[in-house]
Design a protein around this motif. Sequence first.
Motif, PDB file in Angstrom:
ATOM      1  N   TRP A  32       2.192   4.794 -23.777  1.00 46.15           N
ATOM      2  CA  TRP A  32       2.942   4.146 -22.704  1.00 46.15           C
ATOM      3  C   TRP A  32       1.939   3.599 -21.683  1.00 46.15           C
ATOM      4  O   TRP A  32       0.861   4.161 -21.504  1.00 46.15           O
ATOM      5  CB  TRP A  32       3.825   5.165 -22.000  1.00 46.15           C
ATOM      6  CG  TRP A  32       4.833   5.842 -22.872  1.00 46.15           C
ATOM      7  CD1 TRP A  32       4.585   6.763 -23.856  1.00 46.15           C
ATOM      8  CD2 TRP A  32       6.240   5.676 -22.837  1.00 46.15           C
ATOM      9  NE1 TRP A  32       5.755   7.166 -24.421  1.00 46.15           N
ATOM     10  CE2 TRP A  32       6.792   6.524 -23.829  1.00 46.15           C
ATOM     11  CE3 TRP A  32       7.096   4.893 -22.067  1.00 46.15           C
ATOM     12  CZ2 TRP A  32       8.160   6.608 -24.051  1.00 46.15           C
ATOM     13  CZ3 TRP A  32       8.454   4.992 -22.291  1.00 46.15           C
ATOM     14  CH2 TRP A  32       8.977   5.821 -23.274  1.00 46.15           C
ATOM     15  N   SER A  33       2.299   2.551 -20.972  1.00 43.45           N
ATOM     16  CA  SER A  33       1.432   2.045 -19.901  1.00 43.45           C
ATOM     17  C   SER A  33       2.276   1.338 -18.848  1.00 43.45           C
ATOM     18  O   SER A  33       3.398   0.915 -19.116  1.00 43.45           O
ATOM     19  CB  SER A  33       0.376   1.091 -20.463  1.00 43.45           C
ATOM     20  OG  SER A  33       0.993  -0.029 -21.051  1.00 43.45           O
ATOM     21  N   GLY A  34       1.688   1.229 -17.646  1.00 42.88           N
ATOM     22  CA  GLY A  34       2.399   0.538 -16.581  1.00 42.88           C
ATOM     23  C   GLY A  34       1.795   0.799 -15.219  1.00 42.88           C
ATOM     24  O   GLY A  34       0.813   1.521 -15.082  1.00 42.88           O
ATOM     25  N   PRO A  35       2.408   0.203 -14.195  1.00 44.90           N
ATOM     26  CA  PRO A  35       1.900   0.303 -12.828  1.00 44.90           C
ATOM     27  C   PRO A  35       2.457   1.505 -12.078  1.00 44.90           C
ATOM     28  O   PRO A  35       3.421   2.131 -12.509  1.00 44.90           O
ATOM     29  CB  PRO A  35       2.421  -0.991 -12.191  1.00 44.90           C
ATOM     30  CG  PRO A  35       3.757  -1.180 -12.869  1.00 44.90           C
ATOM     31  CD  PRO A  35       3.537  -0.730 -14.296  1.00 44.90           C
ATOM     32  N   GLY A  36       1.822   1.773 -10.950  1.00 49.27           N
ATOM     33  CA  GLY A  36       2.303   2.826 -10.067  1.00 49.27           C
ATOM     34  C   GLY A  36       1.616   2.742  -8.724  1.00 49.27           C
ATOM     35  O   GLY A  36       0.845   1.813  -8.458  1.00 49.27           O
ATOM     36  N   THR A  37       1.911   3.707  -7.872  1.00 41.84           N
ATOM     37  CA  THR A  37       1.226   3.845  -6.590  1.00 41.84           C
ATOM     38  C   THR A  37       0.848   5.302  -6.405  1.00 41.84           C
ATOM     39  O   THR A  37       1.537   6.200  -6.893  1.00 41.84           O
ATOM     40  CB  THR A  37       2.111   3.404  -5.401  1.00 41.84           C
ATOM     41  OG1 THR A  37       3.306   4.176  -5.402  1.00 41.84           O
ATOM     42  CG2 THR A  37       2.441   1.924  -5.458  1.00 41.84           C
ATOM     43  N   VAL A  38      -0.246   5.510  -5.703  1.00 48.53           N
ATOM     44  CA  VAL A  38      -0.663   6.856  -5.336  1.00 48.53           C
ATOM     45  C   VAL A  38      -0.795   6.887  -3.818  1.00 48.53           C
ATOM     46  O   VAL A  38      -1.253   5.917  -3.210  1.00 48.53           O
ATOM     47  CB  VAL A  38      -1.985   7.272  -6.038  1.00 48.53           C
ATOM     48  CG1 VAL A  38      -3.145   6.400  -5.624  1.00 48.53           C
ATOM     49  CG2 VAL A  38      -2.299   8.732  -5.800  1.00 48.53           C
ATOM     50  N   THR A  39      -0.348   7.982  -3.194  1.00 49.69           N
ATOM     51  CA  THR A  39      -0.444   8.164  -1.747  1.00 49.69           C
ATOM     52  C   THR A  39      -1.351   9.357  -1.482  1.00 49.69           C
ATOM     53  O   THR A  39      -1.161  10.427  -2.069  1.00 49.69           O
ATOM     54  CB  THR A  39       0.944   8.403  -1.130  1.00 49.69           C
ATOM     55  OG1 THR A  39       1.796   7.317  -1.487  1.00 49.69           O
ATOM     56  CG2 THR A  39       0.853   8.522   0.385  1.00 49.69           C
ATOM     57  N   LEU A  40      -2.324   9.166  -0.594  1.00 52.40           N
ATOM     58  CA  LEU A  40      -3.284  10.225  -0.259  1.00 52.40           C
ATOM     59  C   LEU A  40      -2.932  10.862   1.075  1.00 52.40           C
ATOM     60  O   LEU A  40      -2.077  10.372   1.814  1.00 52.40           O
ATOM     61  CB  LEU A  40      -4.697   9.646  -0.244  1.00 52.40           C
ATOM     62  CG  LEU A  40      -5.117   8.975  -1.556  1.00 52.40           C
ATOM     63  CD1 LEU A  40      -6.500   8.363  -1.427  1.00 52.40           C
ATOM     64  CD2 LEU A  40      -5.064   9.958  -2.706  1.00 52.40           C
ATOM     65  N   ASP A  41      -3.615  11.963   1.418  1.00 54.84           N
ATOM     66  CA  ASP A  41      -3.279  12.720   2.621  1.00 54.84           C
ATOM     67  C   ASP A  41      -3.512  11.956   3.916  1.00 54.84           C
ATOM     68  O   ASP A  41      -2.929  12.277   4.934  1.00 54.84           O
ATOM     69  CB  ASP A  41      -3.993  14.071   2.655  1.00 54.84           C
ATOM     70  CG  ASP A  41      -5.501  13.954   2.675  1.00 54.84           C
ATOM     71  OD1 ASP A  41      -6.034  12.847   2.478  1.00 54.84           O
ATOM     72  OD2 ASP A  41      -6.151  14.993   2.872  1.00 54.84           O
ATOM     73  N   ASP A  42      -4.351  10.923   3.891  1.00 52.25           N
ATOM     74  CA  ASP A  42      -4.557  10.125   5.113  1.00 52.25           C
ATOM     75  C   ASP A  42      -3.467   9.070   5.288  1.00 52.25           C
ATOM     76  O   ASP A  42      -3.525   8.265   6.209  1.00 52.25           O
ATOM     77  CB  ASP A  42      -5.945   9.470   5.101  1.00 52.25           C
ATOM     78  CG  ASP A  42      -6.126   8.456   3.980  1.00 52.25           C
ATOM     79  OD1 ASP A  42      -5.167   8.196   3.216  1.00 52.25           O
ATOM     80  OD2 ASP A  42      -7.245   7.923   3.863  1.00 52.25           O
ATOM     81  N   GLY A  43      -2.479   9.078   4.386  1.00 50.18           N
ATOM     82  CA  GLY A  43      -1.377   8.136   4.471  1.00 50.18           C
ATOM     83  C   GLY A  43      -1.623   6.836   3.726  1.00 50.18           C
ATOM     84  O   GLY A  43      -0.713   6.021   3.596  1.00 50.18           O
ATOM     85  N   SER A  44      -2.840   6.635   3.258  1.00 46.10           N
ATOM     86  CA  SER A  44      -3.129   5.403   2.523  1.00 46.10           C
ATOM     87  C   SER A  44      -2.438   5.430   1.164  1.00 46.10           C
ATOM     88  O   SER A  44      -2.201   6.490   0.577  1.00 46.10           O
ATOM     89  CB  SER A  44      -4.642   5.222   2.344  1.00 46.10           C
ATOM     90  OG  SER A  44      -5.168   6.234   1.519  1.00 46.10           O
TER      91      SER A  44
END
Length: 143
Positions: A23-35
């Motif tokens: 499987w493949s595809g896009p996503g988002t990751v959120t870090l502790d600094d809010g970025s």
Amino acid sequence: MTALSDSTSYAQSSTFAGMAGTWSGPGTVTLDDGSSERIRCRATYKVIGASMDMNLTCASDAYRFNLHAAVVAAGGEVTGTWSETSRNVGGSIQGHGAGGSFQIIAQAAGFSSSISLKTTGNKQAIAMRADSQFRAANILLSK
């Protein structure tokens, strides 16, 4: 009552049904600094009976994680182990699910993440939430 018994039996025998493959595809990751960063992900699932091995790699220009999990399903419960190789951390997995829909908790010393995974046909949505440097990831995969 017979229909319920039949569907329960089917759900248990097909816990990881439809998940095998790449499987493949896009996503988002959120870090502790809010970025938040956009990521590209690739997952490979190997299903053998009531067992499944998963490798999930996600990366952006500045962030990367490599997650491996080995799980076994029995009676709607899912248990196993996980490791994140780029950070050299790992632990246990516990949760429940069937038919491609799972609610899991991944734990290690000082770390806990809730994971929701839903597979429908050739689409898969993964949502992870944690209270660490890694706060969240939302991933949409296709076969």
